[in-house]
Design a protein around this motif. Sequence first.
Motif, PDB file in Angstrom:
ATOM      1  N   VAL B 149      98.969   3.647  59.227  1.00  0.00           N
ATOM      2  CA  VAL B 149      98.701   3.389  60.640  1.00  0.00           C
ATOM      3  C   VAL B 149      97.356   3.986  61.071  1.00  0.00           C
ATOM      4  O   VAL B 149      96.557   3.323  61.730  1.00  0.00           O
ATOM      5  CB  VAL B 149      99.843   3.959  61.521  1.00  0.00           C
ATOM      6  CG1 VAL B 149      99.505   3.857  63.004  1.00  0.00           C
ATOM      7  CG2 VAL B 149     101.148   3.221  61.227  1.00  0.00           C
ATOM      8  N   ASN B 150      97.088   5.233  60.678  1.00  0.00           N
ATOM      9  CA  ASN B 150      95.920   5.936  61.212  1.00  0.00           C
ATOM     10  C   ASN B 150      94.630   5.707  60.441  1.00  0.00           C
ATOM     11  O   ASN B 150      93.544   5.930  60.970  1.00  0.00           O
ATOM     12  CB  ASN B 150      96.184   7.443  61.265  1.00  0.00           C
ATOM     13  CG  ASN B 150      97.213   7.809  62.317  1.00  0.00           C
ATOM     14  OD1 ASN B 150      97.570   6.986  63.145  1.00  0.00           O
ATOM     15  ND2 ASN B 150      97.680   9.032  62.275  1.00  0.00           N
ATOM     16  N   ARG B 151      94.718   5.322  59.176  1.00  0.00           N
ATOM     17  CA  ARG B 151      93.475   5.152  58.409  1.00  0.00           C
ATOM     18  C   ARG B 151      93.252   3.717  57.972  1.00  0.00           C
ATOM     19  O   ARG B 151      92.127   3.306  57.763  1.00  0.00           O
ATOM     20  CB  ARG B 151      93.475   6.064  57.171  1.00  0.00           C
ATOM     21  CG  ARG B 151      93.377   7.539  57.542  1.00  0.00           C
ATOM     22  CD  ARG B 151      92.959   8.384  56.370  1.00  0.00           C
ATOM     23  NE  ARG B 151      91.592   8.121  55.950  1.00  0.00           N
ATOM     24  CZ  ARG B 151      91.061   8.619  54.843  1.00  0.00           C
ATOM     25  NH1 ARG B 151      91.778   9.392  54.046  1.00  0.00           N
ATOM     26  NH2 ARG B 151      89.813   8.343  54.516  1.00  0.00           N
ATOM     27  N   GLN B 152      94.338   2.944  57.815  1.00  0.00           N
ATOM     28  CA  GLN B 152      94.175   1.598  57.280  1.00  0.00           C
ATOM     29  C   GLN B 152      94.454   0.493  58.292  1.00  0.00           C
ATOM     30  O   GLN B 152      94.359  -0.687  57.955  1.00  0.00           O
ATOM     31  CB  GLN B 152      95.056   1.447  56.033  1.00  0.00           C
ATOM     32  CG  GLN B 152      94.481   2.273  54.882  1.00  0.00           C
ATOM     33  CD  GLN B 152      95.421   2.374  53.698  1.00  0.00           C
ATOM     34  OE1 GLN B 152      95.937   3.427  53.390  1.00  0.00           O
ATOM     35  NE2 GLN B 152      95.633   1.251  53.033  1.00  0.00           N
ATOM     36  N   ASN B 153      94.808   0.889  59.527  1.00  0.00           N
ATOM     37  CA  ASN B 153      95.067  -0.081  60.590  1.00  0.00           C
ATOM     38  C   ASN B 153      96.177  -1.060  60.228  1.00  0.00           C
ATOM     39  O   ASN B 153      96.098  -2.242  60.527  1.00  0.00           O
ATOM     40  CB  ASN B 153      93.776  -0.838  60.942  1.00  0.00           C
ATOM     41  CG  ASN B 153      93.825  -1.390  62.360  1.00  0.00           C
ATOM     42  OD1 ASN B 153      94.624  -0.944  63.171  1.00  0.00           O
ATOM     43  ND2 ASN B 153      92.983  -2.366  62.652  1.00  0.00           N
ATOM     44  N   LEU B 154      97.229  -0.582  59.567  1.00  0.00           N
ATOM     45  CA  LEU B 154      98.366  -1.425  59.223  1.00  0.00           C
ATOM     46  C   LEU B 154      99.593  -0.897  59.943  1.00  0.00           C
ATOM     47  O   LEU B 154      99.943   0.269  59.816  1.00  0.00           O
ATOM     48  CB  LEU B 154      98.607  -1.382  57.701  1.00  0.00           C
ATOM     49  CG  LEU B 154      97.474  -1.932  56.841  1.00  0.00           C
ATOM     50  CD1 LEU B 154      97.683  -1.575  55.386  1.00  0.00           C
ATOM     51  CD2 LEU B 154      97.370  -3.443  57.011  1.00  0.00           C
TER      52      LEU B 154
END
Lengths: 118, 421
Positions: B149-154
């Motif tokens: 969620v926080n680094r890969q925008n998934l």
Amino acid sequence: MEKTIICTVCPQGCRIKVAGEGKNITSVTGFSCPRGETYARQEFVCPMRILTGSVRTENAAEVLLPVRSADRVPRDLIPECMKLLRSVKVTPPVKVRDVVVKNILGTRVDIVASAELN
Amino acid sequence: MNTNHISCDVAVVGAGPAGLAAAAAAKKQGAGRVLVIERDPSPGGILLQCIHPGFGLSYFKEELTGPEYAHRFARAAKEAGVEFLTDATVLEIGDKRLRVLGPACGLLEIEAGAIVLAMGCRERTRGNIRTPGTRPAGVYTAGAGQRLVNRQNLMIGKKIVILGSGDIGMIMARRLTLQGAKVEAVVELLPYLAGLTRNRVQCLDDFNIPLLLSHTVTEIRGHQRVEAVKIAQVDGKRQPVPGTERVIECDTLLLSVGLIPENELTRAAGIAIDPVTSGPSVNQYMQTSLPSVFACGNVVHVNDLVDNVSRESEQAGRSAALFAAGKLPKATEIACKPGSGIRYVVPQRIALSGEDAELTLYFRVTAPGGASELSAAQSGKVLTSRKVRRVSPGEMEHLNLKNSALAEGNLTVSIAAEEGK
């Protein structure tokens, strides 16, 4: 109205009771330091929080840039701030503490970068 | 394959908060060449995905996010002249030597005057806690979810149940809510919160997320994807109570059920491990049972605050630099033991160096309690004590004492409830 507030200033976690209506506080009990009393009063009237989130990037190795509010913002405005951040895109170079959104939702608080983007 | 050889004074394994603080401190202590080996492409470790605030309150006296905290230490290490070998994995360590492999460096043999272990920890998984049910997609550990969620925008799901009230689980409850998901509940097996109280207030209460203490997930349902979880209340023996089961529909189960220090390298080197912490047993210099190897941070014991990790790691870095220069004091060691109501103590051993400097004992209590007195005693004589208003296993406690006050014999840390409170 009476509210029990768990103080988060230090790990003691004092249970502070605040009574009053709106901005008029009639009594504060259960705190054990002045910082706790200040926290409880603020929490009763308008809880303030640091907002953190991320914004999308363009032409950078990382797809997201972590951001934060430079200072505390009213807690109840955070969901709306998050909506606004979804439409923001940044391009490198970005340095830590560079302003990403100025004066978010009229709070006089800027959203700034938490990391570098090269 | 050719093996390349290099040498350094202090080699640090891992560029997370522990490794960065240890490396900078080693350099400042006068070590010549300090090399940090990191398997990721850049330094910072897990802090890079901890985009929330709450870091640095004690070390910097200001509230920073994880990336900001990491940035300060990475910059300090670089400015001190620390060298980094990134994209490289340490395969093996031994007495003053390491074997490293990476796409750029190839197979590398490093000779080092001292080694600092700073590998951090790993998350416990569904396999570790043996949750029954099917094996669909949608079961994540909290840290893995945090990275996505926080680094890969998934985004990892829309309707989420979190098992475990550890800090990462609560912080993810807030993050997922802010990103538009619905967190149905945080379910905790124990009758008390596993993480910090301030996270309960700011991550759960702020968003009206229900916290169900003394509950657990008894079944995971779904075929391709998680469709629901069954939860139940548990009794004093942590067994599900019949008749209390209910089903919560969800597409994701997030596990925040504890961390385990990552000590494969340590074990393979034959270094003594404390069975309670799952980390190497250390003395006040953070020196392991192999004298040229030091350890710090979550690889030694799981910390709640990175500020403590930084301080402890600076001690490890300074000690490693002194050892490499042949200047670290050698002395008879005494054992530091957990007594009544205490789960573990770090350091596990104290070298009787007679130094005047204060040393800090870090420990965790076994159960939550009210007003209590914490004390450290030798042969019945209390050497240091401190009163606290409340204690929780989720919040690390400490006591300070002077080495010069110690004699031979075990030092025992214990807790006693204050009478009438």
